[in-house]
Motif scaffolding. Structure first.
Motif, PDB file in Angstrom:
ATOM      1  N   ILE A 429       0.844  -1.191   0.000  1.00  0.00           N
ATOM      2  CA  ILE A 429       0.000   0.000   0.000  1.00  0.00           C
ATOM      3  C   ILE A 429       0.877   1.237   0.000  1.00  0.00           C
ATOM      4  O   ILE A 429       1.830   1.330   0.775  1.00  0.00           O
ATOM      5  N   THR A 430       0.568   2.174  -0.890  1.00  0.00           N
ATOM      6  CA  THR A 430       1.294   3.437  -0.951  1.00  0.00           C
ATOM      7  C   THR A 430       0.482   4.510  -0.250  1.00  0.00           C
ATOM      8  O   THR A 430      -0.731   4.619  -0.449  1.00  0.00           O
ATOM      9  N   VAL A 431       1.165   5.314   0.564  1.00  0.00           N
ATOM     10  CA  VAL A 431       0.527   6.383   1.331  1.00  0.00           C
ATOM     11  C   VAL A 431       1.240   7.684   0.977  1.00  0.00           C
ATOM     12  O   VAL A 431       2.472   7.776   1.059  1.00  0.00           O
ATOM     13  N   MET A 432       0.469   8.694   0.591  1.00  0.00           N
ATOM     14  CA  MET A 432       1.051   9.962   0.188  1.00  0.00           C
ATOM     15  C   MET A 432       1.480  10.764   1.414  1.00  0.00           C
ATOM     16  O   MET A 432       1.041  10.514   2.540  1.00  0.00           O
ATOM     17  N   ALA A 433       2.343  11.748   1.198  1.00  0.00           N
ATOM     18  CA  ALA A 433       2.874  12.573   2.282  1.00  0.00           C
ATOM     19  C   ALA A 433       1.749  13.267   3.037  1.00  0.00           C
ATOM     20  O   ALA A 433       0.831  13.836   2.445  1.00  0.00           O
ATOM     21  N   GLY A 434       1.805  13.189   4.366  1.00  0.00           N
ATOM     22  CA  GLY A 434       0.816  13.815   5.212  1.00  0.00           C
ATOM     23  C   GLY A 434      -0.469  13.024   5.365  1.00  0.00           C
ATOM     24  O   GLY A 434      -1.401  13.488   6.037  1.00  0.00           O
ATOM     25  N   GLU A 435      -0.542  11.828   4.763  1.00  0.00           N
ATOM     26  CA  GLU A 435      -1.754  11.022   4.817  1.00  0.00           C
ATOM     27  C   GLU A 435      -1.517   9.751   5.623  1.00  0.00           C
ATOM     28  O   GLU A 435      -0.386   9.417   5.999  1.00  0.00           O
TER      29      GLU A 435
END
Length: 472
Positions: A429-435
């Motif tokens: 799973i990829t998580v974007m910055a600040g999320e």
């Protein structure tokens, strides 16, 4: 350790990626300059599965990791690191029939073979401490007791993995089962694995390697061929998309926004098909789609584009050429495969992913990987919820998390339910910055030490990995 130049370059490139929404979206960039190379000069290499030796209910393979000179760019030879001298080989396995692989390392660097997405014993999982030294060999046993899915094999040695994978050591591993056989999805020659990745070539055709120069890799390869064409019949195809890049995001769009059907992800089929026009494919991820070329007349050509290319880069990934008619008994059913109920979570864990610009380290919970440290101790058959937070707001760097041994289901992203295309089992799973995102998982069958880590391979090499000891 990153230099200041590399920190700024990584931050700038990742900042562009951070604008991509976390859910599946339609869109892209316009006005992108075209790369110098001409696309669609070579045909797609559709891989024939490697042939095992079949004995006593097992399939036996011998994979030799070695250097080989192969044709990637037309008219040149490129030295790669390969399995048995082949780029992007394919293994097709069957649920309930174990696979045994003897891996012989004829490279001059270590290699530790990992079946990404595989539910396998610790001794066969490719732990960095079990890497095979040059001249050595090791037996890997894959029980194949999990549901059908698209997996892949790659290196997990402690310091050589990113370069080994970049130089060609990635094999597709398709696991089939009776459940999928009963579905009317496209089969046989109409079920095609596609390994997508990027590369940078020197003038002599050699692969240029720089851990930090991921945004300089402007040549896109599909099954080892640069922006190939694929001659298809006017009927439905099942395409298994595997991103074997070190760092590259593919934001895929067919033609001018033609609709296709998303049917599967890392852990196999989705609960229901999802019509879509654009699909995110992050490093390590797999997605399965069905494209109905029967909607088009013979002679139609459709380009698969990456609508989020790097600056100065051509968007084309490959082209589909409809060249003949064919009967088509296949269809996509309204329901595919339900997600198992993991029950109520008894344990909750927090994982914060971050980058330390001073040391050049990528961290999980403020720690870089250490071989002699166990970070968490899950227990077999105990359901857990993991909250994954990307704290890299300064540079806008995306991160991912991939736990070994078992897949998970996504509970939510930033408190919102996951998109329909993430409703199935996942292992990356990829998580974007600040999320942030929450996933639920349960480890079963095998005790011992396993890894979890970011699948941006540069981040992994610079420390973004943890170690778990699974006990009873």
């Amino acid at each position: 350790m990153l230099t200041r130049r590399n920190v700024l370059r990584a931050g700038a490139a990742a900042g562009v990626l951070s604008t991509v929404p976390a859910s599946l979206v339609i869109g892209g960039r316009s006005g992108v300059a075209r790369a110098a190379e001409s696309p669609f000069r070579v045909p797609l290499k559709v891989r024939t599965p490697l042939r095992p030796t079949r004995l006593a209910g097992h399939d036996f393979y011998r994979l030799t990791t070695r250097e080989a000179d192969v044709t990637l760019l037309p008219g040149t030879r490129t030295r790669i690191r390969s399995f048995n001298g082949v780029m992007s080989p394919l293994i097709v396995a069957r649920r309930g029939r174990p696979v045994v692989i003897e891996q012989i390392n004829s490279l001059n660097v270590p290699f530790s073979m990992h079946l990404h997405g595989g539910h396998v014993p610790g001794g066969s999982d490719g732990h960095p401490e079990n890497e095979v030294k040059p001249g050595g060999k090791r037996i890997f046993r894959y029980p194949n007791q999990q549901r059908a899915s698209t997996l892949w094999i790659h290196d997990h040695s402690h310091h050589s993995h990113a370069e080994n994978i970049y130089r060609g050591l990635a094999a597709t591993y398709v696991l089939t089962d009776d459940f999928e056989d009963r579905l009317p999805l496209p089969k046989g020659r109409y079920d095609v694995p596609l390994q997508l990745r990027d590369a940078k070539f020197g003038e002599n055709g050699a692969l240029d390697w720089d851990l930090h120069d991921f945004e300089g890799r402007h040549t896109l390869l599909v099954n080892g061929s640069p922006r190939p064409y694929f001659e298809v019949a006017a009927r439905k195809y099942r395409l298994r998309l595997v991103n074997t890049s070190n760092e590259r995001l593919f934001l895929l769009q067919l033609g001018d926004g033609e609709e296709f059907t998303h049917i599967g992800t890392d852990g196999g089929l989705l609960p229901a098909p999802v019509p879509t026009r654009t699909l995110q494919l992050w490093p390590g991820e797999r997605h399965e789609i069905v494209v109905d070329f029967g909607r088009y007349a013979v002679g139609r050509k459709l380009v698969l584009n990456n609508t989020y290319p790097y600056e100065g880069e051509a968007p084309e990934v490959m082209r589909f050429d409809v060249v003949r008619t064919a009967p088509d008994p296949s269809s996509v059913p309204a329901t595919l495969r339900s997600v198992p109920d993991l029950g109520t979570s008894a344990v909750e864990r927090e994982f914060t992913l971050s980058f330390n610009a001073r040391t050049g380290e990528h961290l999980i919970n403020n720690k870089p990987f250490a071989t002699d440290r166990v970070d968490i101790r899950p227990r077999l058959n105990v359901t857990e919820t993991w909250r994954i937070t990307n704290a890299d707001t300064q540079f806008g760097i995306p991160h991912s998390l991939h736990p070994h041994l078992d897949a998970f289901r996504i509970l939510d992203r930033n408190g919102e339910p996951p998109a329909a295309g993430e409703a199935g089992l996942k292992d990356t799973i990829t998580v974007m910055a600040g999320e942030s995102a929450r996933v639920q998982l349960r480890f079963t069958d095998y005790t011992g030490r396993f890894m979890y880590h970011c699948h941006m391979l540069g981040h992994l090499q610079m420390g973004m990995m943890g170690q778990m000891e699974i006990g009873r």
